[in-house]
Design an enzyme around this catalytic site. Structure first.
Site, PDB file in Angstrom:
ATOM      1  N   VAL A  79     -19.267   1.559 -14.675  1.00 23.43           N
ATOM      2  CA  VAL A  79     -18.292   2.439 -14.023  1.00 23.43           C
ATOM      3  C   VAL A  79     -18.819   2.838 -12.656  1.00 23.43           C
ATOM      4  O   VAL A  79     -19.946   3.318 -12.533  1.00 23.43           O
ATOM      5  CB  VAL A  79     -18.027   3.706 -14.873  1.00 23.43           C
ATOM      6  CG1 VAL A  79     -17.144   4.695 -14.103  1.00 23.43           C
ATOM      7  CG2 VAL A  79     -17.373   3.338 -16.198  1.00 23.43           C
ATOM      8  N   SER A 124     -22.740   5.607 -10.087  1.00 23.91           N
ATOM      9  CA  SER A 124     -22.265   4.645 -11.080  1.00 23.91           C
ATOM     10  C   SER A 124     -23.121   4.766 -12.333  1.00 23.91           C
ATOM     11  O   SER A 124     -24.106   5.496 -12.344  1.00 23.91           O
ATOM     12  CB  SER A 124     -22.354   3.222 -10.524  1.00 23.91           C
ATOM     13  OG  SER A 124     -23.684   2.923 -10.148  1.00 23.91           O
ATOM     14  N   LYS A 125     -22.756   4.074 -13.358  1.00 24.79           N
ATOM     15  CA  LYS A 125     -23.573   3.992 -14.573  1.00 24.79           C
ATOM     16  C   LYS A 125     -23.094   2.787 -15.356  1.00 24.79           C
ATOM     17  O   LYS A 125     -21.945   2.351 -15.198  1.00 24.79           O
ATOM     18  CB  LYS A 125     -23.375   5.257 -15.422  1.00 24.79           C
ATOM     19  CG  LYS A 125     -24.561   5.594 -16.280  1.00 24.79           C
ATOM     20  CD  LYS A 125     -25.669   6.219 -15.466  1.00 24.79           C
ATOM     21  CE  LYS A 125     -26.856   6.623 -16.292  1.00 24.79           C
ATOM     22  NZ  LYS A 125     -27.803   7.430 -15.498  1.00 24.79           N
ATOM     23  N   GLY A 126     -23.968   2.257 -16.192  1.00 23.61           N
ATOM     24  CA  GLY A 126     -23.570   1.114 -17.004  1.00 23.61           C
ATOM     25  C   GLY A 126     -24.257   1.160 -18.354  1.00 23.61           C
ATOM     26  O   GLY A 126     -25.217   1.902 -18.538  1.00 23.61           O
ATOM     27  N   ASP A 165     -32.478   3.160 -17.380  1.00 24.71           N
ATOM     28  CA  ASP A 165     -31.992   4.344 -18.091  1.00 24.71           C
ATOM     29  C   ASP A 165     -32.445   4.156 -19.535  1.00 24.71           C
ATOM     30  O   ASP A 165     -33.368   3.379 -19.783  1.00 24.71           O
ATOM     31  CB  ASP A 165     -30.462   4.426 -17.947  1.00 24.71           C
ATOM     32  CG  ASP A 165     -29.933   5.818 -18.228  1.00 24.71           C
ATOM     33  OD1 ASP A 165     -29.839   6.625 -17.299  1.00 24.71           O
ATOM     34  OD2 ASP A 165     -29.597   6.106 -19.396  1.00 24.71           O
TER      35      ASP A 165
END
Ligand code: NAD
Length: 435
Positions: A79, A124-126, A165
């Site tokens: 995202v 963002s992050k995934g 992460d």
């Protein structure tokens, strides 16, 4: 090729019902703070709508060949929440509990975090819904490379820059960098941060988040006219963030009364010797069994009589159920989202000074930014330079947030959100709307 029937934990959609209904829903938690801050800023309704919506949400399937010859298919998300201030920046997690809602919340958090410390990134992050503890190293590599290739259009030093992460590390970043570089036909180090130092990582990155926690805690103690030397600290979580925070706070003369990890907590009223505790964890993996201390539970640690509490493990550990029992005067949120919105209210009523996650743990992304700058310039800084530049940014950001909170008569969390939203909104106004 055999296609395995999806196992329950690999279902394409994971309707994690409890998470969506309780005060612990991550997207709701972020939005409730965002809404209040936007209202205090009198944000215009159009911009409010824009900033409440993620720019891009990507859902991909990630088929991988298991070592036993079977094929499994995982779900991956990426995202990009907002890229108005620069390339999106945000980690990738491999975990069974990854949901789209969580990834959206974390991507929004990254947007506000980068804006709070005023680095030129969006958020963002995934994540991939998988259990890396059941995978061999080659399987993990195949998941990483397949996921990278599935989202490759969004990645790039100018567009979207991942980082480690939950359950991903510098090894995984090296695979992402290699996969991306193979597609581009040349080496692109700046496509990820948190890489090994040998291939373009930054000195000081490993300690950066804990160092940032120490720096903002020192600022908070000064602001509240509490002595740094001798102030009593409890730290939940003894991984990267917790152990480095504890060590650097001890070096400042603070007394680390208690630390904890998955195995429980240890307490010594005279102060723990953090170097020895780190040594113990290196040898035995967990804190349990450490000699020079009493055993306590994680719940006891949170409500210990101390000056500073550093939750540096999990989200949602300080809730409306235990907030009233917190005795610390300062909470430094090393973890992301350790305090629910319900708990915020109680802590504020009780005069607890909370240094919010988007400020407290922003040291990590700040040195990630330094890593990206060094990769792009092809010129690397010594550790002292990294630490000095980090200190300047953390101290200034703390003072700006405290200033915002003071001017508006609000707590530090809403102050941090207002600071961040104002910066992102200002760029949207300058750029105008492409319609
Ligand atoms: P880590 O995996 O290195 O350490 C996590 C620690 O938490 C371990 O000591 C583990 O035993 C402990 N823990 C796990 N479950 C627990 C439980 N139920 N009760 C008590 N302790 C428990 O992770 P980390 O990198 O230190 O990250 C910790 C938190 O900080 C996460 O919320 C992460 O998102 C956040 N954070 C990390 C960074 C970073 O640069 N590492 C940056 C920003 C935010």
């Amino acid at each position: 090729m055999t296609i395995a029937t999806p196992r329950p934990n690999q279902d394409l959609i994971r309707p994690d019902k409890d998470k969506f209904l309780s005060e612990e829903n991550p997207f709701e938690a972020m939005m409730s703070r965002f809404d209040y801050a936007a209202q205090r800023l009198s944000l215009d309704p159009g911009l409010y709508k824009v900033l409440r919506s993620p720019e891009k949400q990507i859902i991909v399937s990630v088929p991988i060949l298991r070592d036993n010859g079977e094929t499994d298919v995982y779900v991956g998300y990426r995202v990009l929440y907002n890229t108005s201030r620069g390339p999106a920046k945000g980690g990738i997690r491999f975990d069974l509990n990854v949901t789209l809602d969580e990834v959206k919340a974390l991507a929004a958090w990254m947007t506000w975090k980068c804006a709070v410390v005023n680095i030129p990134f969006g958020g963002s992050k995934g994540g991939v819904v998988c259990d890396p503890s059941t995978m061999s190293n080659p399987e993990l590599e195949r998941v990483t490379r397949r996921y990278t290739s599935a989202i490759i259009e969004t990645l790039g030093p100018d567009s979207d820059v991942p980082a480690p992460d939950m359950n991903t590390n510098e090894r995984v970043m090296a695979w992402i960098m290699d996969t991306y570089s193979m597609h581009k036909r040349h080496t692109v180090t700046a496509v990820v941060t948190g890489k090994p130092v040998e291939m373009g990582g930054s000195l000081g990155r490993r300690e950066a988040t804990g160092r940032g926690c120490m720096l903002v805690t020192r600022q908070a103690l000064n602001r509240l006219r509490m002595p740094v030397h001798g102030s009593r600290v409890a730290v939940q979580g003894f991984g990267n963030v917790g152990s480095v925070s504890a060590m650097l706070m001890e070096q400042q003369g603070m007394k680390i009364l208690a630390v904890s990890d998955k195995s429980g907590g240890i307490y010594n009223s005279k102060g723990l010797k953090i170097k020895e505790v780190i040594q113990h964890v290196r040898q035995h993996r967990f804190l349990s069994g450490y000699g020079e201390a009493e055993q306590i539970t994680n719940d006891q640690l949170l409500t210990l009589d101390c000056d500073v509490l550093v939750p540096a493990a999990l989200e949602n550990v300080i809730t409306s159920h235990n907030a009233a029992d917190i005795k610390a005067r300062i909470i430094c949120e090393g973890a992301n989202g350790p305090t629910t919105a319900g708990a915020d209210k109680i802590l504020e009523e009780n005069g607890v000074f909370v240094i919010p996650d988007i400020l407290a743990n922003a040291g990590g992304v700040t040195v990630s930014y330094f890593e990206w700058v060094q990769d792009r310039g092809g010129y690397f800084w010594d550790e002292e330079t990294v630490n000095q530049r980090l200190e300047r940014i953390m101290v200034q950001s703390f003072d700006e947030v405290a200033g915002m909170a003071g001017r508006h008569g609000i707590n530090m969390r809403i102050g941090a959100y207002m600071q961040a939203i104002e910066r992102v909104a200002a760029v949207h106004r300058l750029r105008g709307m492409y319609a």
